[in-house]
Write a protein that holds these residues in place. Structure first.
Motif, PDB file in Angstrom:
ATOM      1  N   PHE A  24       0.845  -1.194   0.000  1.00  0.00           N
ATOM      2  CA  PHE A  24       0.000   0.000   0.000  1.00  0.00           C
ATOM      3  C   PHE A  24       0.878   1.241   0.000  1.00  0.00           C
ATOM      4  O   PHE A  24       1.843   1.339   0.754  1.00  0.00           O
ATOM      5  CB  PHE A  24      -0.916  -0.001   1.224  1.00  0.00           C
ATOM      6  N   VAL A  25       0.524   2.215  -0.867  1.00  0.00           N
ATOM      7  CA  VAL A  25       1.295   3.450  -0.977  1.00  0.00           C
ATOM      8  C   VAL A  25       0.511   4.618  -0.380  1.00  0.00           C
ATOM      9  O   VAL A  25       0.977   5.286   0.531  1.00  0.00           O
ATOM     10  CB  VAL A  25       1.665   3.750  -2.450  1.00  0.00           C
ATOM     11  N   THR A  26      -0.685   4.854  -0.887  1.00  0.00           N
ATOM     12  CA  THR A  26      -1.516   5.957  -0.410  1.00  0.00           C
ATOM     13  C   THR A  26      -2.925   5.781  -0.963  1.00  0.00           C
ATOM     14  O   THR A  26      -3.183   4.876  -1.748  1.00  0.00           O
ATOM     15  CB  THR A  26      -0.935   7.327  -0.821  1.00  0.00           C
ATOM     16  N   SER A  27      -3.816   6.658  -0.550  1.00  0.00           N
ATOM     17  CA  SER A  27      -5.164   6.641  -1.112  1.00  0.00           C
ATOM     18  C   SER A  27      -5.609   8.070  -1.383  1.00  0.00           C
ATOM     19  O   SER A  27      -5.117   9.010  -0.769  1.00  0.00           O
ATOM     20  CB  SER A  27      -6.149   5.939  -0.179  1.00  0.00           C
ATOM     21  N   ILE A  35      -9.674   5.604  -3.926  1.00  0.00           N
ATOM     22  CA  ILE A  35      -8.751   4.838  -4.748  1.00  0.00           C
ATOM     23  C   ILE A  35      -7.488   4.577  -3.937  1.00  0.00           C
ATOM     24  O   ILE A  35      -6.808   5.513  -3.511  1.00  0.00           O
ATOM     25  CB  ILE A  35      -8.386   5.571  -6.052  1.00  0.00           C
ATOM     26  N   ASN A  36      -7.217   3.313  -3.711  1.00  0.00           N
ATOM     27  CA  ASN A  36      -5.997   2.916  -3.026  1.00  0.00           C
ATOM     28  C   ASN A  36      -4.937   2.629  -4.073  1.00  0.00           C
ATOM     29  O   ASN A  36      -5.203   1.918  -5.039  1.00  0.00           O
ATOM     30  CB  ASN A  36      -6.226   1.671  -2.169  1.00  0.00           C
ATOM     31  N   LEU A  37      -3.766   3.163  -3.847  1.00  0.00           N
ATOM     32  CA  LEU A  37      -2.647   2.954  -4.753  1.00  0.00           C
ATOM     33  C   LEU A  37      -1.683   1.957  -4.121  1.00  0.00           C
ATOM     34  O   LEU A  37      -1.299   2.112  -2.957  1.00  0.00           O
ATOM     35  CB  LEU A  37      -1.926   4.275  -5.026  1.00  0.00           C
ATOM     36  N   TYR A  38      -1.326   0.935  -4.892  1.00  0.00           N
ATOM     37  CA  TYR A  38      -0.410  -0.107  -4.423  1.00  0.00           C
ATOM     38  C   TYR A  38       0.779  -0.195  -5.366  1.00  0.00           C
ATOM     39  O   TYR A  38       0.648   0.059  -6.561  1.00  0.00           O
ATOM     40  CB  TYR A  38      -1.098  -1.473  -4.407  1.00  0.00           C
ATOM     41  N   LEU A  39       1.894  -0.595  -4.814  1.00  0.00           N
ATOM     42  CA  LEU A  39       3.071  -0.917  -5.605  1.00  0.00           C
ATOM     43  C   LEU A  39       3.161  -2.435  -5.649  1.00  0.00           C
ATOM     44  O   LEU A  39       3.174  -3.101  -4.613  1.00  0.00           O
ATOM     45  CB  LEU A  39       4.324  -0.323  -4.971  1.00  0.00           C
ATOM     46  N   GLY A  41       5.563  -5.058  -7.255  1.00  0.00           N
ATOM     47  CA  GLY A  41       6.834  -5.176  -7.971  1.00  0.00           C
ATOM     48  C   GLY A  41       7.303  -3.795  -8.391  1.00  0.00           C
ATOM     49  O   GLY A  41       7.592  -2.948  -7.559  1.00  0.00           O
ATOM     50  N   LYS A  42       7.289  -3.548  -9.705  1.00  0.00           N
ATOM     51  CA  LYS A  42       7.703  -2.245 -10.227  1.00  0.00           C
ATOM     52  C   LYS A  42       6.559  -1.478 -10.869  1.00  0.00           C
ATOM     53  O   LYS A  42       6.772  -0.485 -11.543  1.00  0.00           O
ATOM     54  CB  LYS A  42       8.824  -2.437 -11.250  1.00  0.00           C
ATOM     55  N   ILE A  43       5.333  -1.949 -10.661  1.00  0.00           N
ATOM     56  CA  ILE A  43       4.180  -1.262 -11.258  1.00  0.00           C
ATOM     57  C   ILE A  43       3.258  -0.735 -10.168  1.00  0.00           C
ATOM     58  O   ILE A  43       3.202  -1.281  -9.064  1.00  0.00           O
ATOM     59  CB  ILE A  43       3.388  -2.195 -12.217  1.00  0.00           C
ATOM     60  N   TYR A  44       2.564   0.334 -10.495  1.00  0.00           N
ATOM     61  CA  TYR A  44       1.565   0.896  -9.597  1.00  0.00           C
ATOM     62  C   TYR A  44       0.188   0.450 -10.060  1.00  0.00           C
ATOM     63  O   TYR A  44      -0.118   0.458 -11.252  1.00  0.00           O
ATOM     64  CB  TYR A  44       1.633   2.428  -9.596  1.00  0.00           C
ATOM     65  N   VAL A  45      -0.638   0.068  -9.075  1.00  0.00           N
ATOM     66  CA  VAL A  45      -1.974  -0.436  -9.362  1.00  0.00           C
ATOM     67  C   VAL A  45      -2.974   0.344  -8.520  1.00  0.00           C
ATOM     68  O   VAL A  45      -2.751   0.582  -7.326  1.00  0.00           O
ATOM     69  CB  VAL A  45      -2.070  -1.950  -9.036  1.00  0.00           C
ATOM     70  N   GLN A  75       1.041  14.076  -2.630  1.00  0.00           N
ATOM     71  CA  GLN A  75       1.277  13.383  -1.379  1.00  0.00           C
ATOM     72  C   GLN A  75       2.626  12.679  -1.317  1.00  0.00           C
ATOM     73  O   GLN A  75       3.262  12.631  -0.272  1.00  0.00           O
ATOM     74  CB  GLN A  75       0.187  12.325  -1.147  1.00  0.00           C
ATOM     75  N   ILE A  76       3.050  12.102  -2.436  1.00  0.00           N
ATOM     76  CA  ILE A  76       4.256  11.276  -2.460  1.00  0.00           C
ATOM     77  C   ILE A  76       4.991  11.465  -3.781  1.00  0.00           C
ATOM     78  O   ILE A  76       4.453  12.043  -4.716  1.00  0.00           O
ATOM     79  CB  ILE A  76       3.915   9.776  -2.302  1.00  0.00           C
TER      80      ILE A  76
END
Length: 82
Positions: A24-27, A35-39, A41-45, A75-76
């Motif tokens: 989990f990265v941020t929302s 929308i939750n953003l996840y990393l 591997g090397k892709i963002y989903v 945010q990031i």
């Protein structure tokens, strides 16, 4: 490469990959979605949760041309996208 494989997964398989392998990265809030953003591997989903219907509607690769990028970058710092 990994992005192509991810796009071919079913909804259930995408959810499983995010749950077990995603970081989990941020929302953000975007219209009627959280929308939750996840990393992964090397892709963002992005995981689109519709809070009024209490369900995840879609799980997609982050499109770096999307207007939502600015909400994340406020945010990031997203590696390889800015």
């Amino acid at each position: 490469m990994i992005a192509d494989r991810f796009e071919k997964l079913s909804f259930a398989e995408r959810a499983r990959r995010i749950r077990f392998d995603g970081q989990f990265v941020t929302s953000i809030r975007y219209y009627s979605y959280k929308i939750n953003l996840y990393l992964l591997g090397k892709i963002y989903v992005e995981v689109f949760y519709h809070h009024l219907e209490d369900r995840v509607e879609k799980i997609e690769l982050l499109d770096e041309r999307s207007s939502r990028i600015k909400f994340y970058t406020d945010q990031i710092k997203l590696k390889d996208l800015i």
